[in-house]
Design an enzyme around this catalytic site. Structure first.
Site, PDB file in Angstrom:
ATOM      1  N   ASP A 132      15.275  90.749  18.328  1.00  0.00           N
ATOM      2  CA  ASP A 132      14.814  89.416  18.199  1.00  0.00           C
ATOM      3  C   ASP A 132      15.540  88.714  16.782  1.00  0.00           C
ATOM      4  OD1 ASP A 132      12.800  87.440  17.944  1.00  0.00           O
ATOM      5  OD2 ASP A 132      11.811  88.717  16.480  1.00  0.00           O
ATOM      6  N   CYS A 190       1.909  75.933  38.400  1.00  0.00           N
ATOM      7  CA  CYS A 190       1.104  76.207  37.218  1.00  0.00           C
ATOM      8  C   CYS A 190       1.557  75.473  36.075  1.00  0.00           C
ATOM      9  CB  CYS A 190       1.257  77.630  37.034  1.00  0.00           C
ATOM     10  SG  CYS A 190       0.143  78.246  35.574  1.00  0.00           S
ATOM     11  N   CYS A 193      -0.152  76.833  30.520  1.00  0.00           N
ATOM     12  CA  CYS A 193       0.398  76.884  29.233  1.00  0.00           C
ATOM     13  C   CYS A 193       0.458  75.610  28.385  1.00  0.00           C
ATOM     14  CB  CYS A 193       1.727  77.608  29.109  1.00  0.00           C
ATOM     15  SG  CYS A 193       2.904  77.119  30.157  1.00  0.00           S
ATOM     16  N   CYS A 213       4.321  73.976  16.933  1.00  0.00           N
ATOM     17  CA  CYS A 213       3.984  75.319  17.231  1.00  0.00           C
ATOM     18  C   CYS A 213       3.088  76.163  16.073  1.00  0.00           C
ATOM     19  CB  CYS A 213       4.896  76.161  17.833  1.00  0.00           C
ATOM     20  SG  CYS A 213       4.618  77.683  18.157  1.00  0.00           S
ATOM     21  N   CYS A 240       0.183  82.900  17.029  1.00  0.00           N
ATOM     22  CA  CYS A 240      -0.454  82.445  18.171  1.00  0.00           C
ATOM     23  C   CYS A 240      -0.312  82.825  19.761  1.00  0.00           C
ATOM     24  CB  CYS A 240      -0.229  80.505  18.327  1.00  0.00           C
ATOM     25  SG  CYS A 240      -1.195  79.833  19.658  1.00  0.00           S
TER      26      CYS A 240
HETATM   27 FE1  SF4 Z   1       1.718  79.250  34.313  1.00  0.00          FE
HETATM   28 FE2  SF4 Z   1       2.851  78.720  32.005  1.00  0.00          FE
HETATM   29 FE3  SF4 Z   1       2.631  81.286  32.700  1.00  0.00          FE
HETATM   30 FE4  SF4 Z   1       4.503  79.537  33.928  1.00  0.00          FE
HETATM   31  S1  SF4 Z   1       4.289  80.489  31.839  1.00  0.00           S
HETATM   32  S2  SF4 Z   1       3.175  81.060  35.071  1.00  0.00           S
HETATM   33  S3  SF4 Z   1       3.491  77.563  33.741  1.00  0.00           S
HETATM   34  S4  SF4 Z   1       1.076  79.717  32.281  1.00  0.00           S
HETATM   35 FE1  SF4 Z   2       1.405  76.412  21.619  1.00  0.00          FE
HETATM   36 FE2  SF4 Z   2       0.368  78.557  20.461  1.00  0.00          FE
HETATM   37 FE3  SF4 Z   2       2.152  78.554  22.701  1.00  0.00          FE
HETATM   38 FE4  SF4 Z   2       2.954  77.516  20.149  1.00  0.00          FE
HETATM   39  S1  SF4 Z   2       2.410  79.765  20.465  1.00  0.00           S
HETATM   40  S2  SF4 Z   2       3.385  76.928  22.223  1.00  0.00           S
HETATM   41  S3  SF4 Z   2       1.119  76.552  19.475  1.00  0.00           S
HETATM   42  S4  SF4 Z   2      -0.066  77.850  22.665  1.00  0.00           S
END
Ligand code: SF4
Ligand code: SF4
Length: 383
Positions: A132, A190, A193, A213, A240
């Site tokens: 990473d 989907c 997110c 983020c 997060c």
């Molecule tokens: Fe759904 Fe986001 Fe997971 Fe793709 S990455 S399956 S859009 S939650």
């Molecule tokens: Fe959003 Fe948290 Fe994912 Fe960053 S880690 S993109 S703040 S949900």
């Protein structure tokens, strides 16, 4: 071909044994989606992570052979970590950060794997590994090695294990049999997110703006957290997991059986006491997070995050600790403690802040105290 095939099989088997249930091989050819990476950089979505955009690092990212000229194949490996178990007591910490620093754990395993390979072929093999940290587009290469696809939340998703795993890669000066690539996303229609990210950091599918983020803000960002984003941090003090928690590909327990003992959560880190943490001295911080990824935030960053979360939780029990933090040697901690006091209020906080203002010399902290006072007078004009 037989020898190469057999060697690949043995190396993969050994990788599995060492704790990498996901393993694939790809060629050292330049990654396919270099254009979208350049576009991401040009929009400034890498925030203050300037090392990502440094020219030397771009050169390496665009061609693995710029890292290792003898490179003939790249092993891509995945090692799972435990899925989040729900809110921790106190504040929330990203699941990957609750164990011993994965860089240390996995580096040891990668070294063992190279030793194994060299023993099998009977001579040294030029190599370079990363977990990473390197200038390499690892998720692009992982897709090409068949490990998974890059989801709309920008994590690598594997159909069986989901996205709770660390990626590592070894560039090798020896040819192995490459795996068929994954060329499509299985996110379908989907958008969970994108819909649930509290800060709107996922600007569009597959595009993360690090500036917004929480993961970036609580770990890599070294300065003040932008005012508008502080309330959106909720109770996250380090990292997060939201955009992974909501992902339907993360099925409960899918990763559990493959987790290395060293990557199990450290129990003392599960028990977060925000009020006590706000009082950590440098020495106490170093001891508490020795060998943990959390030390990356440094004391000043971590206590800044703790202050923001205390402000968000609006618990008046935190007031004494926040008042003490107004005298911390770090302006960054003082300024965020002032903000949190302005969010919680009550008691004689206005008087205390006014008094502190008189003795404060740092202009940024003064600004924060004035803003907190303004906030409190709006919410309690009689106070
Ligand atoms: Fe759904 Fe986001 Fe997971 Fe793709 S990455 S399956 S859009 S939650
Ligand atoms: Fe959003 Fe948290 Fe994912 Fe960053 S880690 S993109 S703040 S949900």
């Amino acid at each position: 071909m037989g020898g190469k095939k057999e060697l690949t099989r043995k190396v993969k088997q050994e990788a599995n044994r060492l704790g990498f249930p996901l393993v694939g091989v790809t060629s050292p050819d330049p990654p396919d989606r270099l254009d979208s990476f350049q576009d991401w950089l040009s929009k400034g979505y890498h925030a203050s992570m300037d090392w990502i955009a440094a020219e030397r690092s771009l050169e390496k990212r665009s061609d693995p052979r710029a890292i290792l000229p003898e490179c003939k194949s790249i092993l891509i490996l995945g090692s799972p970590y435990p899925a989040p178990k729900g809110n921790l007591k106190g504040g929330n910490i990203a699941s990957y950060a609750l164990n011993q620093d994965y860089h240390e754990v996995l580096t040891e395993k990668l070294k063992c794997l190279v030793d194994f390979l060299e023993e099998k072929v009977g001579h040294p093999v030029p190599n370079r590994w990363y977990t990473d940290t390197g200038p390499i587009l690892e998720r692009e290469l992982a897709m090409r090695a068949g490990l998974g696809w890059i989801g709309k939340n920008t994590t690598l998703i594997n159909k069986e294990i989901g996205s709770y795993f660390f990626l590592a890669e070894i560039l090798l000066g020896i040819e192995l049999v490459t795996d068929p690539p994954i060329t499509e996303s299985f996110c379908g229609s989907c958008t969970r997110c994108l819909d649930t990210c509290p800060t709107g950091a996922l600007r569009e599918p597959y595009t993360l703006d690090a500036n917004r983020c929480i993961s970036y803000l609580t770990i890599e960002h070294k300065k003040e957290i932008p005012l508008d984003l502080r309330p959106l941090m909720g109770d996250w003090i380090y990292g997060c997991d939201i955009c992974q928690i909501v992902c339907p590909w993360n099925k409960p327990g899918a990763e559990a059986q493959h987790i290395l003992e060293e990557l199990q959560p450290r129990t003392e880190l599960l028990d977060v006491n925000l009020v006590a943490d706000l009082d950590l001295s440098q020495e106490e911080f170093s001891n508490r997070f020795k060998g943990s990824p959390i030390k990356r935030a440094k004391r000043r960053g971590y206590l800044r995050n703790v202050a923001v979360v205390l402000g968000n939780l609006k618990d008046s029990a935190a007031l004494p600790a926040l008042v003490t933090a107004l005298e911390d040697q770090e302006p960054l901690i003082r300024s965020h403690a002032a903000w949190a006091l302005g969010e919680i209020g009550g008691g004689n906080i206005q008087e205390l802040l006014t008094e502190t203002l008189l003795g404060e010399e740092n202009p940024r902290v003064k600004e924060e105290i004035l803003r907190a006072l303004d906030n409190l007078s709006k919410s309690n004009p009689a106070g």
